[in-house]
Design a protein around this motif. Structure first.
Motif, PDB file in Angstrom:
ATOM      1  N   THR A 237      58.178  -5.695   7.484  1.00 50.70           N
ATOM      2  CA  THR A 237      58.580  -5.103   8.755  1.00 50.70           C
ATOM      3  C   THR A 237      57.481  -4.171   9.257  1.00 50.70           C
ATOM      4  N   PRO A 238      57.458  -3.909  10.559  1.00 45.61           N
ATOM      5  CA  PRO A 238      56.449  -2.975  11.088  1.00 45.61           C
ATOM      6  C   PRO A 238      56.480  -1.620  10.387  1.00 45.61           C
ATOM      7  N   GLU A 239      57.678  -1.183   9.987  1.00 44.09           N
ATOM      8  CA  GLU A 239      57.792   0.103   9.304  1.00 44.09           C
ATOM      9  C   GLU A 239      57.088   0.077   7.946  1.00 44.09           C
ATOM     10  N   LEU A 240      57.175  -1.041   7.230  1.00 43.33           N
ATOM     11  CA  LEU A 240      56.494  -1.161   5.940  1.00 43.33           C
ATOM     12  C   LEU A 240      54.979  -1.231   6.127  1.00 43.33           C
ATOM     13  N   VAL A 241      54.543  -1.916   7.174  1.00 41.19           N
ATOM     14  CA  VAL A 241      53.107  -1.961   7.463  1.00 41.19           C
ATOM     15  C   VAL A 241      52.601  -0.558   7.773  1.00 41.19           C
ATOM     16  N   ALA A 242      53.394   0.220   8.520  1.00 41.52           N
ATOM     17  CA  ALA A 242      53.016   1.593   8.838  1.00 41.52           C
ATOM     18  C   ALA A 242      52.944   2.443   7.575  1.00 41.52           C
ATOM     19  N   LYS A 243      53.834   2.210   6.625  1.00 41.91           N
ATOM     20  CA  LYS A 243      53.779   2.940   5.360  1.00 41.91           C
ATOM     21  C   LYS A 243      52.519   2.585   4.575  1.00 41.91           C
ATOM     22  N   PHE A 244      52.166   1.304   4.597  1.00 40.55           N
ATOM     23  CA  PHE A 244      50.923   0.885   3.947  1.00 40.55           C
ATOM     24  C   PHE A 244      49.728   1.600   4.580  1.00 40.55           C
ATOM     25  N   LEU A 245      49.701   1.658   5.894  1.00 36.73           N
ATOM     26  CA  LEU A 245      48.614   2.340   6.587  1.00 36.73           C
ATOM     27  C   LEU A 245      48.584   3.827   6.247  1.00 36.73           C
ATOM     28  N   ARG A 246      49.751   4.408   6.072  1.00 29.99           N
ATOM     29  CA  ARG A 246      49.819   5.836   5.710  1.00 29.99           C
ATOM     30  C   ARG A 246      49.176   6.077   4.346  1.00 29.99           C
ATOM     31  N   VAL A 247      49.410   5.143   3.419  1.00 29.38           N
ATOM     32  CA  VAL A 247      48.785   5.226   2.096  1.00 29.38           C
ATOM     33  C   VAL A 247      47.272   5.107   2.234  1.00 29.38           C
ATOM     34  N   PHE A 248      46.827   4.120   3.005  1.00 28.36           N
ATOM     35  CA  PHE A 248      45.397   3.884   3.189  1.00 28.36           C
ATOM     36  C   PHE A 248      44.720   5.081   3.852  1.00 28.36           C
ATOM     37  N   LEU A 249      45.343   5.627   4.876  1.00 24.07           N
ATOM     38  CA  LEU A 249      44.749   6.726   5.625  1.00 24.07           C
ATOM     39  C   LEU A 249      44.728   8.022   4.830  1.00 24.07           C
ATOM     40  N   ARG A 250      45.616   8.147   3.871  1.00 23.74           N
ATOM     41  CA  ARG A 250      45.582   9.316   2.986  1.00 23.74           C
ATOM     42  C   ARG A 250      44.280   9.323   2.182  1.00 23.74           C
ATOM     43  N   SER A 251      43.890   8.135   1.724  1.00 21.92           N
ATOM     44  CA  SER A 251      42.608   8.009   1.026  1.00 21.92           C
ATOM     45  C   SER A 251      41.437   8.210   1.983  1.00 21.92           C
ATOM     46  N   ALA A 252      41.578   7.718   3.212  1.00 21.06           N
ATOM     47  CA  ALA A 252      40.507   7.892   4.199  1.00 21.06           C
ATOM     48  C   ALA A 252      40.259   9.373   4.471  1.00 21.06           C
ATOM     49  N   ASN A 253      41.332  10.145   4.553  1.00 22.27           N
ATOM     50  CA  ASN A 253      41.173  11.586   4.747  1.00 22.27           C
ATOM     51  C   ASN A 253      40.382  12.208   3.600  1.00 22.27           C
ATOM     52  N   MET A 254      40.662  11.728   2.395  1.00 23.68           N
ATOM     53  CA  MET A 254      39.957  12.244   1.226  1.00 23.68           C
ATOM     54  C   MET A 254      38.465  11.916   1.318  1.00 23.68           C
ATOM     55  N   LEU A 255      38.131  10.687   1.673  1.00 24.29           N
ATOM     56  CA  LEU A 255      36.722  10.294   1.747  1.00 24.29           C
ATOM     57  C   LEU A 255      35.978  11.066   2.825  1.00 24.29           C
ATOM     58  N   GLN A 256      36.675  11.458   3.878  1.00 23.53           N
ATOM     59  CA  GLN A 256      36.017  12.221   4.930  1.00 23.53           C
ATOM     60  C   GLN A 256      35.738  13.663   4.505  1.00 23.53           C
ATOM     61  N   LYS A 257      36.553  14.179   3.597  1.00 24.95           N
ATOM     62  CA  LYS A 257      36.455  15.603   3.272  1.00 24.95           C
ATOM     63  C   LYS A 257      35.735  15.895   1.957  1.00 24.95           C
ATOM     64  N   GLU A 258      35.770  14.957   1.025  1.00 26.88           N
ATOM     65  CA  GLU A 258      35.129  15.181  -0.264  1.00 26.88           C
ATOM     66  C   GLU A 258      33.693  14.650  -0.247  1.00 26.88           C
ATOM     67  N   THR A 259      32.863  15.182  -1.101  1.00 24.28           N
ATOM     68  CA  THR A 259      31.475  14.704  -1.168  1.00 24.28           C
ATOM     69  C   THR A 259      31.418  13.373  -1.912  1.00 24.28           C
ATOM     70  N   PRO A 260      30.495  12.498  -1.545  1.00 29.12           N
ATOM     71  CA  PRO A 260      30.353  11.229  -2.260  1.00 29.12           C
ATOM     72  C   PRO A 260      30.090  11.435  -3.749  1.00 29.12           C
ATOM     73  N   GLU A 261      29.323  12.451  -4.084  1.00 31.10           N
ATOM     74  CA  GLU A 261      28.999  12.701  -5.486  1.00 31.10           C
ATOM     75  C   GLU A 261      30.232  13.043  -6.304  1.00 31.10           C
ATOM     76  N   SER A 262      31.174  13.772  -5.706  1.00 32.99           N
ATOM     77  CA  SER A 262      32.385  14.146  -6.436  1.00 32.99           C
ATOM     78  C   SER A 262      33.306  12.952  -6.682  1.00 32.99           C
TER      79      SER A 262
END
Length: 359
Positions: A237-262
């Motif tokens: 369902t669209p709601e499940l796809v949105a939940k998947f995106l929420r999981v993915f974007l949580r990691s994206a936020n991390m990659l934007q804020k943490e250093t590559p070396e860490s």
């Protein structure tokens, strides 16, 4: 009376058992089969699974590894997956063949598509340009199955990319196409003057070309790998796809804020455990650094079609135009995907905000 009491007690026990069983069943995570390549974007979901972020959204994401985007596409009719991270070209072909959606941009690969030439190649001379290379008729380029845009060339291997229309002309030209890993192996064995690769094989190729890995120059326009969603009866369902995106974007936020070396140690572990390849911490940090990702606000801006064709739709439409221009899809097929409208923001708009912190 005693008999009725026993009956009532037994009935109540059955009702309570069914009630609690249904509640437990309803709370069980929804399994989502997803398809991935041995590339950067898979790390975001792998890391989220390691942290249990999918379970927090009520999902159980299963990650399947494929050798190429077209292999992912060929597995779609059998229902092997419902969501995927893939390249923009398979994303376009998926929309053409099976009506798939492009639901997000997983990262920007403008920095990680490169034409590598050997240090002793005549085409890597400082004065060599696309114009002068046209004069040669015996260039041998071992290429991976090319992405749609002209790849950038890390300096000083070559001052500019060999665009498709600037390839040397003549009967003696020897141009070979391979998958990325096969192209790298051919280049390593001495075949060809150059090789067109993308990450992670690009970094191995840079090393074999006698060049220390460092950030290459970006392409003139984005090379956007994308997330797919199917339109079949198996589509969540669209709601499940949105939940998947929420999981993915949580990691994206991390990659934007943490250093590559860490993040490099976990990235090395991801490549070893999920992909089966060894990465040095330096290569891991470089791969992260050269793959910009997009947060929810940026994704919504890329897919915003309120004032006309969205940027994401334009990217996909340009890819379709290119493939039609070189005869890889027919004019009738181009009509199906010409406007790129399958790149949609309807799932991104359903993502619940705020996205949980990654720490």
């Amino acid at each position: 009376m005693k008999r009725w009491f026993k009956v009532l007690t037994s009935s109540l026990a059955v009702v309570l058992f069914i009630t609690f069983s249904c509640a437990a069943f309803a709370a069980a995570p929804v399994k989502l089969r997803t398809a991935w390549l041995d590339e950067h974007e898979a790390f975001l979901v792998w890391y989220a699974k390691e942290k249990g972020w999918d379970k927090e959204e009520g999902l159980d994401i299963e990650m399947l590894l494929f050798s190429s985007g077209m292999a992912q596409l060929n597995a779609l009719p059998a229902g092997e997956w419902v969501l995927a991270g893939t390249g923009a070209v398979p994303g376009m072909m998926g929309a053409l063949r099976y009506g798939t959606y492009t639901i997000a941009v997983t990262n920007d690969e403008s920095y990680t598509n490169a034409l590598l030439l050997r240090p002793d190649s005549r085409y890597s001379r400082p004065k060599a340009t696309t114009k002068t290379i046209r004069k040669y008729t015996d260039i041998r380029t071992t290429c991976a199955a090319r992405r749609s845009s002209s790849p950038p060339c890390p300096p000083p291997l070559h001052p500019e990319p060999l665009a498709p229309r600037a390839r040397p002309q003549g009967k003696r030209r020897n141009h070979q196409e391979h998958r990325s890993a096969q192209g790298l192996a051919a280049f390593d064995s001495g075949i060809g003057d150059g090789v067109c690769l993308w990450a992670p094989h690009m970094f191995f190729g840079m090393d074999k070309a006698g060049r220390s890995p460092e950030p290459p120059i970006p392409a003139a326009w984005a090379c956007p790998p994308c997330s797919w969603a199917t339109r079949s009866s198996a589509t969540p369902t669209p709601e499940l796809v949105a939940k998947f995106l929420r999981v993915f974007l949580r990691s994206a936020n991390m990659l934007q804020k943490e250093t590559p070396e860490s993040l490099a140690p976990e990235y090395c572990r991801f490549f070893q455990e999920f992909v089966g390849k060894s990465f040095t911490p330096e290569m891991a940090a470089l791969d992260i650094k050269t793959h910009p990702v997009f947060n929810l606000e940026e994704q919504l801006a890329l897919f915003d079609g309120s004032k006309g064709q969205s940027k994401a739709a334009k990217w996909m439409a340009d890819i379709a135009e290119f493939f039609a221009s070189v005869g890889r899809i027919t004019p009738d097929e181009l009509k199906v995907v010409k406007d790129g409208s399958y790149a949609t923001d309807k799932f991104l708009k359903l993502v619940k905000q705020p996205i949980p912190d990654y720490k």
